[in-house]
Write a protein that holds these residues in place. Structure first.
Motif: not given
Length: 149
Positions: A37, A74-75, A99, A101, A103, A106, A108, A133, A135
Motif C-alpha cells: 500500500t 487518501d480520503l 488509486h 482508497n 473506506t 483506510k 491506499v 481515485y 473508493s
C-alpha cells in the motif's frame, strides 16, 4: 539473502538518480517496497522511529523529485507515497493508474494493471498527467464484510 538482493537493487536505484547511498535512504526504500500500500510520512515515522522527521521529510521530497516515488492522497487529504514504476523520471511522473482508497482500513492501493481511459481535454488545455481515485472496500475488508453479513 533476499534482503541483500533488495539492498543491491535500491543501491542501483540511488546511483541511477545520483543520490548518496545512505542507510536512511536504503531503509526507507526497503520499507516502502515491503508494503503493498501507499504509506504516509506519519506511518513511516512510526515504523522508523530512529529516523527523525526532518530527515524523513527530506528523503521523501528528494525521492519524489527524482521520480523514485509518487504522492497520492487518501480520503482525508493526507499525502501517501508509493514507489514509482521505471518510466517515471526526474520531475515527470507517469502515475496514470487507479488509486484505490479503502473506506474500511483506510489503506491506499496503486492498481497499476488496469487499462486507463484515454484522456481528452478541451481545445487550449494540455494535460501532462492525470490521477484517478476510487473508493470502496479492498479485498481483505470486502471479505470481512461478507463474513459479517
Amino acid at each position: 539473502m533476499a534482503h541483500a538482493k533488495n539492498n543491491f537493487r535500491f543501491e542501483d536505484l540511488l546511483d541511477k538518480h545520483h543520490l548518496k547511498k545512505t542507510g536512511a535512504r536504503l531503509r526507507v526504500l526497503s520499507m516502502m517496497h515491503s508494503k503493498n500500500t501507499a504509506t504516509s510520512q506519519p506511518d513511516l515515522e512510526t515504523l522508523m522511529s530512529d529516523i527523525d522527521r526532518v530527515t524523513l521529510y527530506r528523503i521523501l521530497n528528494v525521492f519524489e523529485e527524482k521520480g523514485i516515488i509518487h504522492k497520492v492522497f487518501d480520503l482525508n487529504g493526507t499525502a501517501n507515497y508509493a514507489i514509482c514504476h521505471a518510466d517515471c523520471a526526474e520531475n515527470h511522473h507517469h502515475d496514470e493508474h487507479l488509486h484505490f482508497n479503502c473506506t474500511a482500513c483506510k489503506n491506499v492501493y496503486c492498481l497499476n494493471d488496469l487499462n486507463m481511459p484515454r484522456l481528452t481535454v478541451p481545445s487550449g488545455f494540455r494535460a501532462d498527467a492525470f490521477t484517478i481515485y476510487a473508493s470502496g472496500l479492498c479485498p481483505k475488508c470486502n471479505k470481512k464484510s461478507d463474513k459479517a453479513n
